[in-house]
Scaffold this active site. Structure first.
Site, PDB file in Angstrom:
ATOM      1  N   LYS A 108     -43.146  50.551 -63.907  1.00  0.00           N
ATOM      2  CA  LYS A 108     -44.377  50.106 -64.561  1.00  0.00           C
ATOM      3  C   LYS A 108     -45.406  51.147 -64.167  1.00  0.00           C
ATOM      4  O   LYS A 108     -45.772  51.264 -62.995  1.00  0.00           O
ATOM      5  CB  LYS A 108     -44.765  48.715 -64.071  1.00  0.00           C
ATOM      6  CG  LYS A 108     -46.167  48.302 -64.446  1.00  0.00           C
ATOM      7  CD  LYS A 108     -46.333  46.831 -64.187  1.00  0.00           C
ATOM      8  CE  LYS A 108     -47.766  46.382 -63.987  1.00  0.00           C
ATOM      9  NZ  LYS A 108     -48.811  47.100 -64.643  1.00  0.00           N
TER      10      LYS A 108
ATOM     11  N   TYR B 111     -43.914  49.466 -59.355  1.00  0.00           N
ATOM     12  CA  TYR B 111     -45.227  49.360 -59.998  1.00  0.00           C
ATOM     13  C   TYR B 111     -46.112  50.478 -59.461  1.00  0.00           C
ATOM     14  O   TYR B 111     -46.597  50.410 -58.328  1.00  0.00           O
ATOM     15  CB  TYR B 111     -45.789  47.968 -59.677  1.00  0.00           C
ATOM     16  CG  TYR B 111     -47.146  47.611 -60.252  1.00  0.00           C
ATOM     17  CD1 TYR B 111     -47.868  48.473 -61.078  1.00  0.00           C
ATOM     18  CD2 TYR B 111     -47.713  46.370 -59.973  1.00  0.00           C
ATOM     19  CE1 TYR B 111     -49.104  48.121 -61.585  1.00  0.00           C
ATOM     20  CE2 TYR B 111     -48.955  46.002 -60.485  1.00  0.00           C
ATOM     21  CZ  TYR B 111     -49.642  46.887 -61.281  1.00  0.00           C
ATOM     22  OH  TYR B 111     -50.868  46.539 -61.778  1.00  0.00           O
TER      23      TYR B 111
HETATM   24  C1  LIG Z   1     -56.204  48.851 -63.551  1.00  0.00           C
HETATM   25  C2  LIG Z   1     -55.731  47.756 -64.451  1.00  0.00           C
HETATM   26  O1  LIG Z   1     -56.103  46.625 -64.256  1.00  0.00           O
HETATM   27  N1  LIG Z   1     -54.916  48.083 -65.431  1.00  0.00           N
HETATM   28  C3  LIG Z   1     -54.369  47.115 -66.365  1.00  0.00           C
HETATM   29  C4  LIG Z   1     -54.565  47.567 -67.788  1.00  0.00           C
HETATM   30  O2  LIG Z   1     -54.023  46.622 -68.664  1.00  0.00           O
HETATM   31  C5  LIG Z   1     -56.063  47.710 -68.085  1.00  0.00           C
HETATM   32  O3  LIG Z   1     -56.719  46.501 -67.875  1.00  0.00           O
HETATM   33  C6  LIG Z   1     -56.293  48.149 -69.525  1.00  0.00           C
HETATM   34  O4  LIG Z   1     -55.584  49.331 -69.783  1.00  0.00           O
HETATM   35  C7  LIG Z   1     -57.785  48.359 -69.828  1.00  0.00           C
HETATM   36  O5  LIG Z   1     -58.261  49.477 -69.139  1.00  0.00           O
HETATM   37  C8  LIG Z   1     -52.874  46.925 -66.085  1.00  0.00           C
HETATM   38  O6  LIG Z   1     -52.228  48.158 -65.922  1.00  0.00           O
HETATM   39  C9  LIG Z   1     -52.721  46.074 -64.833  1.00  0.00           C
HETATM   40  C10 LIG Z   1     -51.496  45.299 -64.839  1.00  0.00           C
HETATM   41  O7  LIG Z   1     -50.587  45.535 -65.567  1.00  0.00           O
HETATM   42  C11 LIG Z   1     -51.413  44.174 -63.896  1.00  0.00           C
HETATM   43  O8  LIG Z   1     -52.251  43.312 -63.963  1.00  0.00           O
HETATM   44  O9  LIG Z   1     -50.514  44.142 -63.089  1.00  0.00           O
END
Ligand SMILES: CC(=O)N[C@@H]([C@@H](O)[C@H](O)[C@H](O)CO)[C@@H](O)CC(=O)C(=O)O
Length: 320
Positions: A173, A143
């Site tokens: 990821k 990740y």
């Molecule tokens: C920094 C962050 O929280 N990034 C999110 C994104 O889904 C993000 O919320 C989205 O792209 C909106 O900016 C995900 O990459 C996080 C994720 O997959 C996780 O919760 O493990």
């Protein structure tokens, strides 16, 4: 050696950990949450105890119980349940990895430890390898989320030769906007059957072009259906329609990012859209403001992401 027959692909919801108003985990709604993802959003894979799930803010025993609940409630409903087992302590990470294997999870993922940090790729790989070895039959995902961990080692470097060190390695990821790094991860590993899971929801279409095989993200909890439409259009090579869907999703994310968007706000939006109470986040995060939720609701309605009974005429923003 991990089984590679079930390649993780398509949308993966980064799950929220529901909490009560008193800050305890609200296990009772996870069954309902599974049904909502599958039936209303068409999302059949989950990534548990990650960033969105406040995994690093939970105790080890809470993380174990949350993982158990998702595996149990997801049985015969979800395709894959991947558990994030990253921690600052190698021992804790190994315990969680072993536990994930015992309860029948489909894979584990690990972030780089970010307090006492690995200073180069080899040290990071050594850490990941020790965790993976605690669950030798489970697919392992690295990740990569440098903005949160502060570990700037490029994913391309981490992937170079990783399968020789970690035989269960099955994918990446990638939660970063560096599409050069992401593209090179794909390009340099074309002969391998890795899963390339992109984690920046507002840029997913660009990553699909670069070879992403799936996506893990917070917005798939409530915009899964819409994002699936984009994936279908991309699959059919209807790029104009795929772009329309991505722009539409961007309009929402851009709006909330300007208001201040993170895990707390994700909890508030999911509560609003699904009707399932996600509760407040755990300290040090603060509950999203009423003002944020009202604005997000209005935006969701104007984009037709949330049904409403008002006259839609003049609703210029609505996406087709
Ligand atoms: C920094 C962050 O929280 N990034 C999110 C994104 O889904 C993000 O919320 C989205 O792209 C909106 O900016 C995900 O990459 C996080 C994720 O997959 C996780 O919760 O493990």
């Amino acid at each position: 050696m991990a089984s590679s027959k079930k390649k993780l692909q398509g949308l993966v919801a980064a799950t929220i950990t529901p909490m009560t108003e008193h800050g305890e985990i609200n296990f009772s709604v996870i069954g309902q949450y599974v049904d909502y993802l599958v039936e209303e959003q068409g999302v059949k894979n989950v990534f548990v105890n990650g960033t969105t799930g406040e995994g690093l803010s939970l105790s080890v025993s809470e993380r174990r119980r949350v993982a158990e609940e998702w595996v149990t409630k997801g049985r015969n409903k979800l395709d894959q349940v991947v558990i994030h087992v990253g921690a600052l302590s190698l021992k804790e990470s190994q315990e969680l990895a072993q536990h994930a294997a015992e309860i029948g999870a489909d894979g584990i993922a690990v972030i780089a430890p970010f307090f006492l940090k690995p200073w180069n790729k080899d040290v990071l790989i050594n850490f990941l390898k020790e965790v993976a070895a605690a669950a030798p039959a489970l697919p392992f995902y690295y990740y990569h989320i440098p903005a949160v961990t502060g570990i700037k080692i490029r994913a391309e470097e981490v992937l170079d030769g990783i399968q020789e060190k970690i035989p269960t390695f099955q994918g990446l990821k990638f939660s970063d906007t560096d599409l050069l790094d992401f593209g090179q991860c794909v390009d340099q590993n074309r002969q391998r059957q890795f899963a390339f899971l992109f984690g920046v929801d507002e840029q997913l279409l660009s990553a699909l072009v670069m070879g992403a095989t799936g996506a893990v993200g917070s917005t798939y909890n409530y915009l899964g259906k819409k994002t699936n439409q984009m994936l279908e259009a991309f699959e059919k090579k209807d790029f104009s329609s795929a772009l329309n869907h991505q722009f539409c999703i961007q309009r929402f994310i851009n709006f909330v990012v300007k208001l201040g968007f993170g895990v707390s706000q994700t909890k508030a939006i999911m509560t609003l859209v699904s009707g399932i109470p996600m509760g407040p986040p755990r300290l040090p995060l603060q509950k999203a403001s009423r003002e944020f939720t009202d604005n997000a609701e209005a935006k969701l309605k104007s984009l037709d992401f949330l049904s409403f009974n008002d006259l839609k005429e003049g609703n210029l923003e609505a996406c087709s």
